[in-house]
Design a protein around this motif. Structure first.
Motif, PDB file in Angstrom:
ATOM      1  N   PRO A 195       2.236  -4.743  -7.476  1.00  0.00           N
ATOM      2  CA  PRO A 195       1.711  -3.422  -7.153  1.00  0.00           C
ATOM      3  C   PRO A 195       1.399  -2.612  -8.407  1.00  0.00           C
ATOM      4  O   PRO A 195       2.099  -2.712  -9.418  1.00  0.00           O
ATOM      5  CB  PRO A 195       2.847  -2.775  -6.357  1.00  0.00           C
ATOM      6  N   ARG A 228      -7.641  -5.578   0.905  1.00  0.00           N
ATOM      7  CA  ARG A 228      -6.728  -4.434   0.818  1.00  0.00           C
ATOM      8  C   ARG A 228      -5.636  -4.693  -0.211  1.00  0.00           C
ATOM      9  O   ARG A 228      -5.248  -3.791  -0.967  1.00  0.00           O
ATOM     10  CB  ARG A 228      -6.101  -4.161   2.194  1.00  0.00           C
ATOM     11  N   VAL A 255       2.430   1.805  -3.470  1.00  0.00           N
ATOM     12  CA  VAL A 255       1.474   2.332  -4.445  1.00  0.00           C
ATOM     13  C   VAL A 255       1.140   3.785  -4.132  1.00  0.00           C
ATOM     14  O   VAL A 255       1.021   4.617  -5.033  1.00  0.00           O
ATOM     15  CB  VAL A 255       0.202   1.451  -4.468  1.00  0.00           C
ATOM     16  N   ARG A 256       1.022   4.115  -2.849  1.00  0.00           N
ATOM     17  CA  ARG A 256       0.700   5.489  -2.452  1.00  0.00           C
ATOM     18  C   ARG A 256       1.809   6.456  -2.865  1.00  0.00           C
ATOM     19  O   ARG A 256       1.550   7.560  -3.315  1.00  0.00           O
ATOM     20  CB  ARG A 256       0.490   5.549  -0.935  1.00  0.00           C
ATOM     21  N   GLU A 300       0.834  -1.207   0.000  1.00  0.00           N
ATOM     22  CA  GLU A 300       0.000   0.000   0.000  1.00  0.00           C
ATOM     23  C   GLU A 300       0.867   1.256   0.000  1.00  0.00           C
ATOM     24  O   GLU A 300       0.586   2.213  -0.734  1.00  0.00           O
ATOM     25  CB  GLU A 300      -0.923   0.010   1.217  1.00  0.00           C
ATOM     26  N   GLU A 303      -6.925  -4.368  -3.802  1.00  0.00           N
ATOM     27  CA  GLU A 303      -7.179  -2.977  -4.203  1.00  0.00           C
ATOM     28  C   GLU A 303      -5.930  -2.281  -4.734  1.00  0.00           C
ATOM     29  O   GLU A 303      -6.033  -1.398  -5.576  1.00  0.00           O
ATOM     30  CB  GLU A 303      -7.741  -2.182  -3.026  1.00  0.00           C
ATOM     31  N   VAL A 304      -4.760  -2.662  -4.247  1.00  0.00           N
ATOM     32  CA  VAL A 304      -3.537  -1.945  -4.624  1.00  0.00           C
ATOM     33  C   VAL A 304      -2.657  -2.739  -5.586  1.00  0.00           C
ATOM     34  O   VAL A 304      -1.550  -2.316  -5.897  1.00  0.00           O
ATOM     35  CB  VAL A 304      -2.711  -1.546  -3.371  1.00  0.00           C
ATOM     36  N   THR A 305      -3.136  -3.898  -6.050  1.00  0.00           N
ATOM     37  CA  THR A 305      -2.331  -4.703  -6.965  1.00  0.00           C
ATOM     38  C   THR A 305      -3.124  -5.023  -8.230  1.00  0.00           C
ATOM     39  O   THR A 305      -4.344  -4.899  -8.262  1.00  0.00           O
ATOM     40  CB  THR A 305      -1.898  -6.030  -6.302  1.00  0.00           C
TER      41      THR A 305
END
Length: 135
Positions: free
Chosen positions: A133, A111, A61-62, A58, A114-116
């Motif tokens: 990612p 979770r 990615v952020r 996460e 959502e980010v991969t």
């Protein structure tokens, strides 16, 4: 052959000690259970390792701006340990705690999804090994 019938029928061996049937064992362990009770430690360790990987993904990615190299699995954010595999094994084995473990793992899985994104690799791999990612 005579040695086989030498034992009295009202006694039983519990962990190598002779006790009468119906007697309370000296330890709190079920006398019919061969191995010691498992502790929650392993499942919690695997859950913590999976949580750390999800949080790192996460964060990656952020921050953004990362381009996969294709040759360094650590730099690309691929899974380095088998924590998720072990969690899957524990959940499939069932037991009293499998439902609670499944709930916790499913929350982390959502979770992670959502980010991969899925990338082109062997379809026989578990879904968590087929994801990387987002860039």
């Amino acid at each position: 052959m005579a040695d086989l019938h030498r034992w009295r029928h009202d006694t039983a061996y519990v962990y190598g000690t002779q006790q009468r049937k119906g007697a309370v064992p000296s330890s709190a362990v079920n006398p019919n259970r061969i191995r010691r009770r498992r502790r929650d430690g392993a499942a919690l360790r695997y859950l913590d390792q999976w949580r750390q990987h999800v949080v790192l993904t996460e964060n990656r990615v952020r921050r953004g701006g990362h381009t996969p190299t294709g040759f360094c699995s650590l730099c690309d954010g691929h899974i380095q340990d088998d924590a998720r595999d072990r969690l899957e094994s524990l959940m499939r084995n069932g037991g009293r705690r499998a439902h609670r473990l499944r709930v916790a793992v499913n929350a982390l899985d959502e979770r992670y999804r959502e980010v991969t994104v899925e990338y082109g690799t062997w379809q026989s791999l578990p879904w968590w090994h087929r994801r990387e990612p987002r860039c």
